[in-house]
Design an enzyme around this catalytic site. Structure first.
Site, PDB file in Angstrom:
ATOM      1  N   HIS A 193     -16.211  29.180  46.752  1.00 15.76           N
ATOM      2  CA  HIS A 193     -15.224  28.160  46.908  1.00 15.76           C
ATOM      3  C   HIS A 193     -13.609  28.301  46.528  1.00 15.76           C
ATOM      4  CE1 HIS A 193     -17.819  24.516  47.659  1.00 15.76           C
ATOM      5  NE2 HIS A 193     -18.452  25.362  47.076  1.00 15.76           N
ATOM      6  N   LYS A 251      -5.211  14.284  44.374  1.00 17.52           N
ATOM      7  CA  LYS A 251      -6.248  15.475  44.027  1.00 17.52           C
ATOM      8  C   LYS A 251      -5.983  16.114  42.711  1.00 17.52           C
ATOM      9  CE  LYS A 251      -3.965  17.432  47.628  1.00 17.52           C
ATOM     10  NZ  LYS A 251      -4.904  18.149  48.583  1.00 17.52           N
ATOM     11  N   ARG A 252      -6.885  17.068  42.041  1.00 14.98           N
ATOM     12  CA  ARG A 252      -6.534  17.396  40.925  1.00 14.98           C
ATOM     13  C   ARG A 252      -5.132  17.985  40.739  1.00 14.98           C
ATOM     14  NH1 ARG A 252     -10.827  17.641  37.155  1.00 14.98           N
ATOM     15  NH2 ARG A 252      -9.529  18.877  35.932  1.00 14.98           N
ATOM     16  N   THR A 270     -10.641  18.809  51.072  1.00 14.70           N
ATOM     17  CA  THR A 270     -11.602  17.667  51.988  1.00 14.70           C
ATOM     18  C   THR A 270     -10.651  16.389  51.663  1.00 14.70           C
ATOM     19  OG1 THR A 270     -12.981  17.325  49.676  1.00 14.70           O
ATOM     20  CG2 THR A 270     -13.865  18.847  51.417  1.00 14.70           C
ATOM     21  N   LYS A 285      -1.550  23.548  43.974  1.00 16.05           N
ATOM     22  CA  LYS A 285      -1.739  22.435  44.860  1.00 16.05           C
ATOM     23  C   LYS A 285      -0.187  21.780  44.954  1.00 16.05           C
ATOM     24  CE  LYS A 285      -6.505  21.158  43.971  1.00 16.05           C
ATOM     25  NZ  LYS A 285      -6.986  20.665  45.447  1.00 16.05           N
ATOM     26  N   LYS A 312     -10.347  13.318  54.837  1.00 17.64           N
ATOM     27  CA  LYS A 312     -10.437  12.068  54.757  1.00 17.64           C
ATOM     28  C   LYS A 312      -9.103  11.130  54.922  1.00 17.64           C
ATOM     29  CE  LYS A 312     -12.811  13.320  50.319  1.00 17.64           C
ATOM     30  NZ  LYS A 312     -12.715  13.459  48.680  1.00 17.64           N
TER      31      LYS A 312
HETATM   32  C1  LIG Z   1     -11.927  14.349  48.284  1.00 11.55           C
HETATM   33  C2  LIG Z   1     -11.971  14.191  46.701  1.00 11.55           C
HETATM   34  C3  LIG Z   1     -11.444  15.434  46.130  1.00 11.55           C
HETATM   35  C4  LIG Z   1     -10.815  16.634  46.639  1.00 11.55           C
HETATM   36  O1  LIG Z   1      -9.489  16.501  47.086  1.00 11.55           O
HETATM   37  P1  LIG Z   1      -8.498  17.517  47.718  1.00 11.55           P
HETATM   38  O2  LIG Z   1      -7.410  17.074  48.164  1.00 11.55           O
HETATM   39  O3  LIG Z   1      -9.578  18.425  48.660  1.00 11.55           O
HETATM   40  O4  LIG Z   1      -8.321  18.406  46.458  1.00 11.55           O
HETATM   41  C5  LIG Z   1     -11.085  15.320  44.644  1.00 11.55           C
HETATM   42  N1  LIG Z   1     -11.541  14.141  44.016  1.00 11.55           N
HETATM   43  C6  LIG Z   1     -11.979  13.044  44.697  1.00 11.55           C
HETATM   44  C7  LIG Z   1     -12.246  11.764  43.983  1.00 11.55           C
HETATM   45  C8  LIG Z   1     -12.168  12.876  46.020  1.00 11.55           C
HETATM   46  O5  LIG Z   1     -12.690  12.186  46.746  1.00 11.55           O
END
Ligand SMILES: *Cc1c(COP(=O)(O)O)cnc(C)c1O
Length: 849
Positions: free
Chosen positions: A374, A565-566, A673, A571, A677
């Site tokens: 990952h 995101k985190r 991911t 990032k 979305k």
């Molecule tokens: C999809 C998702 C992530 C991943 O987000 P990235 O932008 O790919 O880092 C993290 N936390 C939650 C709650 C998510 O739904």
């Protein structure tokens, strides 16, 4: 010996007297029954939580028929089963998702309305199981949904953390962590199965002996034994009868009391031992993309891995399948290296518990496992100090040494006289203090190794796992991540779902590629205007929500620019912050400047020990304080850090975005991911060529994507050539002004020390190349702002994003795993009494429109 009594025949349930029917009257009746018999309440005194629980049980009852039928069918057929081992499952709330999958969303909404209740309010009562940090745990959850929807026999195995990811509060602009007590009100979705508990050993020593056949054997004498108790959660598939299992292990003491200690008068000693055992599943480590070399973490990993493998042996026995066929019955996916100790544990079980010889056991092990990598970040690669490892898992260390001996011999044969290669590839890092390298163990013990996006897999082969790619080229495959369109479109964006279904029918929810049919509407002004109106309504909803929570007005007509995101330096949330300050500076220099109004929304948790990430949160909040108050801004910029990002919250946020910030340093984000979305829900991406952004751009077309920044290759070249961030600071006046403003204490009440660590890091190191990408990012954002003014063009672009993101369904990812790695076959579940629910969102054809 006692023989089990013959179980009575289960009566066949006829449709007309089915207590778990899906029609509205049966649902209402069942709901009131559950309120009375389970919650023990009359409607007059019931709380919203009672109503939520009654509804959850009503839905669970309907899942149980499918669940038991599924388990029985799999068992009878001895079906080949995917075991998805993951230290994290970030499931999100179950209720809404199960309503969608059962096809009873609208029916239940109607039923609740008729009873005077609001379904959306009941959803709010559900405590989500936050048993994961971010993308990796959420991926595991999306994959379970797709596995069930594709009727694939599978079990998700993990840990039932008593405390999941912390709740995040913001105080004075800083993150404050609050314990996540998700089990406080009980969890209606799980069923404890204490009858299937197992014992897990820790510590002690090993003893070699010769058995009665003259074979060399090893006995592991542990100094601690812990019980693992499985808690099962049903995982429904979309519009199929399949209902799989998520099996999470809780640690308990072997006896509630250590009676020796108790009898010796050491009451507290006995209780302490019990507490210590139960600590193992107490809390999730809150780090994303960062290892913490803690003993307890290794205990957690071994605990759930050993429980899960022992559970598989129990299933083999029950289904009368020979141990030698373990790899035919099970295929095990390792979600990152966290469960990789499974390679050694399966060897131990086969040899020490079942008397198998090495070569045979090794062939079963390598036919069973596949490993998903990952990350390329060095700080995320797991390695355990030999001393720690050996004292907790003495037998496993011996086995790993033996695997390594065979492996190093294989390397010598393939690459003679290459000492460097031997030390680079060894399972043991001997460059200083000695460590076990978990990624190497995973690569050697698996028949397939995959990255999670095309670019990531390429970089893995080029860089982090280059030697392994040379040794075992046939093992490497790419499986680009995906997300489930059930949760992240159908459930989270019902308006868009209705619009799409009214045009192309409802099959797209199962076959996301069907969204391509929307392309023919790009020139249909009526459709485009509906598409735009929906986005506006969702933005209005989010504005109302924000108003309620923060008492801040955000204008739904402004461009919603979202990064959720985190929080992590790679990032680059701080690059986003530099852009905000840039716009602010332009306004200060020229208050009448014509700029596109924007709302900047951030969400995300920082690991509690990650100082820089926490400082980035403080910086964003400090900028917000100034920008939101300054009358010169005239509400053209709004900045808000939304606290406590979670799956529940994510479902509100993704559909409301105009612009999706995917701005990681190229080569650092394995896939992402969140990017998928956002795009599915009609946001445009501003992004670098990183992770799955590359493939999103490929699918939606460069003209519908805002690309900026260095490529991964250029990043490495720049670093190799000796990158100096000050070259950019001194030559770009706009960048200089931004940095000087922050340094001067402008956003920190004159405090010039507060952000100094962050600014100094950028000025003197900038390992994530913010300065190198700054100009390209700002220019690209300027194009975003201009494009947004042409609402017809913008809408056209967003529609094409939705239409062309079918590839990013986790159904496609899972099909890739099945075709290229697992080779499992679907098993359809017959449920003769299955009653179909019916409504627009619930039926594939959308006939009831
Ligand atoms: C999809 C998702 C992530 C991943 O987000 P990235 O932008 O790919 O880092 C993290 N936390 C939650 C709650 C998510 O739904």
């Amino acid at each position: 010996m006692q023989t089990a009594p013959i179980p009575p025949e289960c009566p066949t349930v006829r449709v007309e007297d089915d207590r778990t029917g899906l029609d509205i009257e049966t649902l209402k009746r069942a709901f009131l029954d559950n309120l009375f018999y389970i919650q023990g309440k009359f409607p007059e005194i019931a709380t919203q939580n009672d109503y939520y629980m009654a509804l959850a049980y009503t839905v669970r009852d309907r899942l149980f028929r499918r669940w038991l039928n599924t388990a029985e069918t799999y068992s009878k057929q001895g079906a080949r089963t995917v075991c998805y081992l993951s230290a994290e499952f970030l499931m999100g709330p179950h209720l809404g998702n199960n309503l969608i999958n059962l096809g009873i969303f609208d029916t239940v909404k109607q039923a609740m309305t008729e009873l005077g209740l609001d379904l959306d309010e009941l959803f709010e009562k559900e405590e989500e199981p936050g048993l994961g940090n971010g993308g990796l745990g959420r991926l595991a959850a999306c994959y379970l949904d797709s596995l069930a929807s594709l009727e694939t026999p599978s079990i998700g195995y993990g840990i039932r953390y008593e405390f999941g990811i912390f709740d995040q509060d913001i105080k004075d602009g800083w993150q404050v962590e609050v314990t996540d007590k998700w089990l406080r009100f009980g969890n209606p979705w799980e069923v404890a199965r204490p009858e299937w508990e197992v014992e897990v050993k820790f510590g002690g020593h090993t003893q070699a002996f010769t058995d009665e056949h003259g074979n060399y054997r090893v006995l592991w004498v542990p100094d601690k034994v812990v019980r693992g108790v499985p808690y099962d959660t049903p995982i429904s598939g979309y519009k199929v009868n399949s209902c799989n299992t998520l099996r999470l292990w809780a640690a308990e003491a072997t006896d509630s009391f250590d009676f020796d200690a108790f009898n010796a008068g050491d009451y507290s000693g006995a209780v302490f031992k019990k507490m210590e055992s139960e600590t193992i599943s107490k809390v999730l480590y809150p780090n994303d993309n960062m290892t913490q070399g803690k003993i307890l973490r290794l205990e957690q990993q071994f605990f759930f891995v050993s429980c899960s493998l022992q559970d598989m042996f129990r299933i083999l026995k029950r289904q009368n399948i020979a141990i030698e066929r373990f790899h035919e019955k099970f295929t095990i996916q390792l979600n990152d290296t966290h469960p990789t100790i499974a390679v050694a544990e399966l060897m131990r079980l086969l040899m020490d518990e079942y008397g198998m010889e090495w070569d045979k056991a090794w062939s079963i092990v390598t036919s069973t496992f596949a490993y998903t990598n990952h990350t390329l970040l060095p700080e995320a690669l797991e390695r355990w100090p030999i001393s720690l490892f050996g004292s907790m898992l003495p037998r496993h260390l011996e086995i790993i040494y033996e695997i390594n001996r065979h492996f190093l011999d294989d390397i010598r044969i393939k690459f003679p006289d290459d000492l460097d290669r031997l030390s680079r590839m060894s399972l043991i890092d001997e460059s200083g203090e000695r460590y076990v390298r978990m990624a190497h163990l995973a690569c050697v013990g698996s028949h397939a190794i995959n990255g999670v996006a095309a670019l990531h897999t390429k970089l893995l082969k080029q860089d982090v796992l280059h030697d392994f790619a040379e040794m075992y080229p046939e093992k490497f495959v790419n499986v680009t991540n995906g997300v489930t369109p059930r949760r992240f479109v159908a459930l989270s964006n019902p308006r868009l779902t209705r619009l799409i279904t009214s045009k192309i029918g409802g099959n797209w929810i199962k076959h996301l590629d069907d969204l391509r049919q929307l392309e023919k509407y790009v020139d249909d002004t009526g459709f485009c205007s509906e598409f735009r109106t929906i986005k506006h309504e969702i933005k209005q909803d989010l504005s109302n929500y924000i108003k309620g929570l923060y008492d801040i007005n955000v204008d739904p007509n402004s461009l919603f620019d979202i990064q959720s995101k985190r929080i992590h330096e790679y990032k680059r949330q701080h690059l986003n912050a530099l852009h905000i300050v840039t716009l602010y500076n332009r306004i200060k220099a020229n208050p009448d400047i014509d700029i596109t109004p924007r709302t900047f929304l951030f969400g995300g948790k920082a690991a509690p020990g990650y100082y820089m990430a926490k400082l980035i949160i403080k910086l964003i909040n400090s900028i917000a304080d100034v920008v939101n108050r300054d009358p010169d801004v005239r509400d053209r910029l709004k900045v808000l850090f939304m606290k406590d990002y979670s799956v529940k919250f994510a479902q509100r946020v993704y559909p409301a975005a105009d612009l999706s910030e995917q701005i990681s340093t190229a080569g650092k984000e394995a896939s992402g991911t969140g990017n998928m979305k956002f795009a599915m829900n009609g946001a445009l991406t501003i992004g670098t060529l990183d992770g799955a952004n590359v493939e999103i751009l490929e699918e939606v077309g460069a003209e519908n994507f805002f690309l900026f920044g260095l490529t991964a290759e250029e990043v490495s070249q720049k670093k190799a050539a000796g990158y100096n961030p000050q070259d950019f600071y001194s030559t770009d006046p706009e960048l200089k002004l931004v940095i000087d403003r922050i340094s001067s204490g402008f956003f920190s009440h004159g405090d010039t020390e507060l952000f100094k660590p962050l600014i100094d890091d950028l000025m003197y190191h900038d390992q994530y190349l913010l300065f190198a990408d700054y100009r390209s990012y700002i220019d690209c954002q300027d194009r975003v702002g201009l494009t947004y003014r042409d609402q017809d063009l913008w809408t056209r672009m967003t529609l094409l994003n939705t239409a062309r993101t079918g590839k990013f369904s986790s159904d496609r990812s899972i099909q890739d795993y099945i075709d290229n790695i697992w080779h499992t076959k679907p098993v359809s579940i017959d449920l003769k009494e299955y009653v179909q629910g019916g409504s627009l969102m619930d039926t594939p054809s959308g006939v009831s429109l």
